[in-house]
Write a protein that holds these residues in place. Structure first.
Motif, short mmCIF file in Angstrom:
data_model
loop_
_atom_site.label_atom_id
_atom_site.label_comp_id
_atom_site.label_asym_id
_atom_site.label_seq_id
_atom_site.Cartn_x
_atom_site.Cartn_y
_atom_site.Cartn_z
N ALA A 138 0.84 -1.19 0.00
CA ALA A 138 0.00 0.00 0.00
C ALA A 138 0.88 1.25 0.00
N ARG A 139 0.48 2.22 -0.78
CA ARG A 139 1.17 3.51 -0.82
C ARG A 139 0.32 4.50 -0.04
N TYR A 140 0.90 5.17 0.95
CA TYR A 140 0.17 6.11 1.78
C TYR A 140 0.34 7.52 1.27
N ALA A 141 -0.73 8.27 1.32
CA ALA A 141 -0.69 9.68 0.95
C ALA A 141 -1.40 10.48 2.04
N LEU A 142 -0.80 11.57 2.44
CA LEU A 142 -1.40 12.47 3.41
C LEU A 142 -1.57 13.83 2.75
N PRO A 143 -2.75 14.09 2.19
CA PRO A 143 -2.92 15.35 1.44
C PRO A 143 -2.93 16.56 2.37
N ASP A 144 -2.30 17.63 1.94
CA ASP A 144 -2.37 18.91 2.65
C ASP A 144 -3.69 19.56 2.27
N GLN A 145 -4.03 20.64 2.96
CA GLN A 145 -5.23 21.37 2.55
C GLN A 145 -5.01 21.84 1.13
N GLY A 146 -5.97 21.53 0.27
CA GLY A 146 -5.87 21.92 -1.12
C GLY A 146 -4.91 21.07 -1.92
N GLY A 147 -4.33 20.04 -1.32
CA GLY A 147 -3.39 19.19 -2.03
C GLY A 147 -4.10 18.33 -3.05
N SER A 148 -3.36 17.74 -3.93
CA SER A 148 -3.96 16.87 -4.92
C SER A 148 -3.17 15.59 -5.04
N ILE A 149 -3.81 14.58 -5.57
CA ILE A 149 -3.18 13.31 -5.82
C ILE A 149 -2.67 13.35 -7.25
N GLY A 150 -1.38 13.25 -7.41
CA GLY A 150 -0.79 13.36 -8.73
C GLY A 150 -0.42 12.01 -9.31
N LYS A 151 0.12 12.03 -10.52
CA LYS A 151 0.50 10.81 -11.21
C LYS A 151 1.55 10.03 -10.44
N GLU A 152 2.46 10.74 -9.76
CA GLU A 152 3.51 10.04 -9.02
C GLU A 152 2.94 9.23 -7.87
N THR A 153 1.77 9.57 -7.37
CA THR A 153 1.14 8.83 -6.28
C THR A 153 0.50 7.55 -6.79
N THR A 154 -0.05 7.58 -8.00
CA THR A 154 -0.86 6.47 -8.47
C THR A 154 -0.15 5.51 -9.40
N GLU A 155 0.99 5.88 -9.90
CA GLU A 155 1.67 5.07 -10.90
C GLU A 155 2.15 3.74 -10.31
N ASN A 156 1.68 2.64 -10.87
CA ASN A 156 2.11 1.29 -10.54
C ASN A 156 1.90 0.90 -9.08
N GLN A 157 0.90 1.41 -8.42
CA GLN A 157 0.61 1.05 -7.04
C GLN A 157 -0.65 0.20 -7.00
N PRO A 158 -0.61 -1.00 -6.41
CA PRO A 158 -1.82 -1.84 -6.35
C PRO A 158 -2.86 -1.31 -5.38
N VAL A 159 -2.42 -0.70 -4.26
CA VAL A 159 -3.34 -0.14 -3.27
C VAL A 159 -2.79 1.21 -2.83
N ILE A 160 -3.66 2.20 -2.81
CA ILE A 160 -3.29 3.53 -2.32
C ILE A 160 -4.17 3.83 -1.12
N ALA A 161 -3.55 4.13 0.02
CA ALA A 161 -4.27 4.48 1.24
C ALA A 161 -4.18 5.99 1.43
N LEU A 162 -5.32 6.63 1.50
CA LEU A 162 -5.38 8.08 1.66
C LEU A 162 -5.99 8.39 3.03
N VAL A 163 -5.23 9.06 3.89
CA VAL A 163 -5.68 9.44 5.23
C VAL A 163 -6.02 10.92 5.20
N PHE A 164 -7.19 11.29 5.73
CA PHE A 164 -7.63 12.69 5.68
C PHE A 164 -8.58 12.98 6.84
#
Length: 185
Positions: A138-164
């Motif tokens: 799993a790839r974890y992402a912690l978006p900042d206020q107004g942040g976005s999920i970019g291509k580098e976050t999603t490329e070749n990852q089977p599971v993406i965990a987003l905490v918000f």
């Protein structure tokens, strides 16, 4: 069967029925609809607050939304939450998430998170498992206020965990694990 044995059998069957009804297996309860309403609100918050997450969900084979996870710790910590797995934006299963931590820590917090299953294999493995623990896949992402999920976050990852949606404070250094288990709300 004599009259006394018949009464005992009927009495035992009645007691078993009452015990089963008292277990709250979700049959006839509004647990699923209440949980779906929370998931709807969480999904709407996520899509409106963080650009790119709607497109991420559209690309995903399924998304597990956990609207509220509560955790606290003082040396040893624990957390718990419930949510729904959605495929094509329809709830197909409900899950609980149990988290355990050990280490130097103090505090309490609440947050929401979503697991985006980007491959059919990852989604299938999750659904077939008795309990599924988040690991290195799993790839974890912690978006900042107004942040976005970019291509580098999603490329070749089977599971993406987003905490918000974090509130509260927990500080320290810990070893942690989280396990997802299918439930009947």
């Amino acid at each position: 069967m004599n009259r006394m044995n018949r009464r005992a059998v009927l009495g035992g069957a009645g007691a078993a029925l009452l015990v089963a009804a008292g277990c709250g297996n979700g049959i006839g309860s509004t647990g699923a609809s209440n949980l779906d309403a929370r998931v709807d609100a969480t999904q709407n918050f996520l899509f409106s607050r963080y650009p790119g997450t709607r497109e991420l969900a559209d690309k995903a084979h399924g998304v597990l939304y956990m609207p509220l996870v509560t955790e606290a710790g003082f040396g040893i910590g624990a957390g718990y939450g419930r949510g729904a797995l959605r495929i094509n934006n329809v709830s197909v299963d409900y899950y609980s998430a149990a988290r355990a931590t050990v280490g130097l820590q103090i505090g309490a917090q609440q947050y929401a998170h979503a697991l985006f299953f980007m491959t059919e294999a990852a989604l299938g493995e999750f659904r077939r498992a008795d309990g599924w623990a988040v690991g290195a896949d799993a790839r974890y992402a912690l978006p900042d206020q107004g942040g976005s999920i970019g291509k580098e976050t999603t490329e070749n990852q089977p599971v993406i965990a987003l905490v918000f949606g974090q509130s509260g404070l927990i500080a320290g250094a810990t070893l942690a694990g989280i396990k997802y288990t299918r439930i009947i709300p």
